[in-house]
Design an enzyme around this catalytic site. Structure first.
Site, PDB file in Angstrom:
ATOM      1  N   HIS A 172       0.837  -1.118   0.020  1.00 34.67           N
ATOM      2  CA  HIS A 172      -0.071  -0.103   0.043  1.00 34.67           C
ATOM      3  C   HIS A 172       0.903   1.329   0.100  1.00 34.67           C
ATOM      4  O   HIS A 172       2.086   1.253   0.174  1.00 34.67           O
ATOM      5  CB  HIS A 172      -0.946   0.020   1.275  1.00 34.67           C
ATOM      6  CG  HIS A 172      -0.316  -0.036   2.696  1.00 34.67           C
ATOM      7  ND1 HIS A 172       0.147   1.227   2.970  1.00 34.67           N
ATOM      8  CD2 HIS A 172       0.107  -0.700   3.392  1.00 34.67           C
ATOM      9  CE1 HIS A 172       0.562   0.926   4.168  1.00 34.67           C
ATOM     10  NE2 HIS A 172       0.895  -0.235   4.597  1.00 34.67           N
ATOM     11  N   CYS A 186       3.311  -4.880   6.911  1.00 32.05           N
ATOM     12  CA  CYS A 186       2.977  -4.489   5.492  1.00 32.05           C
ATOM     13  C   CYS A 186       4.003  -3.918   4.556  1.00 32.05           C
ATOM     14  O   CYS A 186       5.420  -3.850   5.003  1.00 32.05           O
ATOM     15  CB  CYS A 186       1.902  -3.237   5.330  1.00 32.05           C
ATOM     16  SG  CYS A 186       0.281  -3.891   5.705  1.00 32.05           S
TER      17      CYS A 186
END
Length: 222
Positions: A172, A186
């Site tokens: 992301h 992440c």
């Protein structure tokens, strides 16, 4: 080694590491021209054996399937020197259609994008910490979400999310990609770079996450 953790947008942590590793100390990640820590090398899955048929019964070898070259490295972007935090590269001009595969090397902290075996993008990225590690393995993109926020971390913005696991690990944007920062597991890259991936990636495209493995011209990506 003492550290101070401050949670920021996109589920990202600012970590004051003191004398950290080479990549954090220099603000750059390793990369060589052909065989480099920016990409991951994975061992191809064993080919399934062909079922015996009339040809086998007659003592003839079964026909050999043509090699799938869509996942063979045909080009590596000509990038001089290590990629610095916040830096990204993209060149898909003239690249034919083909399956999208991404590789992430946790040691190099670099994400590479391959289309039909041609590297079209590469960037320095943020990864997890020892407390919140980024998982190793090969993951399909499960689903995408353009405007996403992290309910777990105070609605921190995570735009252009491409989820790899059911417990929220994703590629992301929305983070400050700078030396000394990390994520909660992440893979976070510069917004302009991640938005380009988001535009062409689809559920089922694979992401290979390894640590310190490399590939070069002619090698299999998956």
């Amino acid at each position: 080694m003492d550290s101070i953790l401050k949670w920021l947008g996109g589920g990202v942590a600012a970590v004051l590491l003191g004398l950290g590793g080479a990549a954090l100390a220099t603000g750059a990640v390793g990369r060589s021209a052909t065989d480099r820590s920016a990409s991951a090398k994975v061992v191809p899955a064993a080919k399934s054996k062909a079922a015996a048929g009339p040809a086998a019964e007659a003592g003839k070898a079964p026909p050999t399937a043509a090699a799938d070259t869509r996942f063979t490295v045909k080009r590596i972007l000509p990038i001089d020197g290590p990629i610095k935090y916040g830096e990204w590269h993209w060149d898909d001009k003239g690249v034919p259609d083909g399956p999208l595969v991404m590789t992430v090397d946790l040691d190099a902290r670099v994400l590479s994008v391959f289309k039909g075996g041609y590297e079209i993008g590469a960037a320095a990225v943020l990864i997890g910490t020892d407390e919140y590690p980024t998982p190793l393995g090969t993951f399909p993109i499960l689903f995408k979400q353009r405007h996403n926020v992290s309910e777990k971390y105070d609605n921190a913005p995570m735009p252009w999310s491409m989820f790899l696991t059911r417990d929220g690990v994703a590629i992301h944007g929305g983070s400050v990609v700078e030396n000394g920062y990390a994520s909660h597991g992440c893979i976070s890259g510069p917004d302009a770079f991640v938005s380009k991936i988001f535009a062409i990636a689809k559920p089922g495209d694979r992401v290979v996450i390894t640590r310190g493995e490399t590939i070069g011209m002619g090698d299999k990506i998956v």
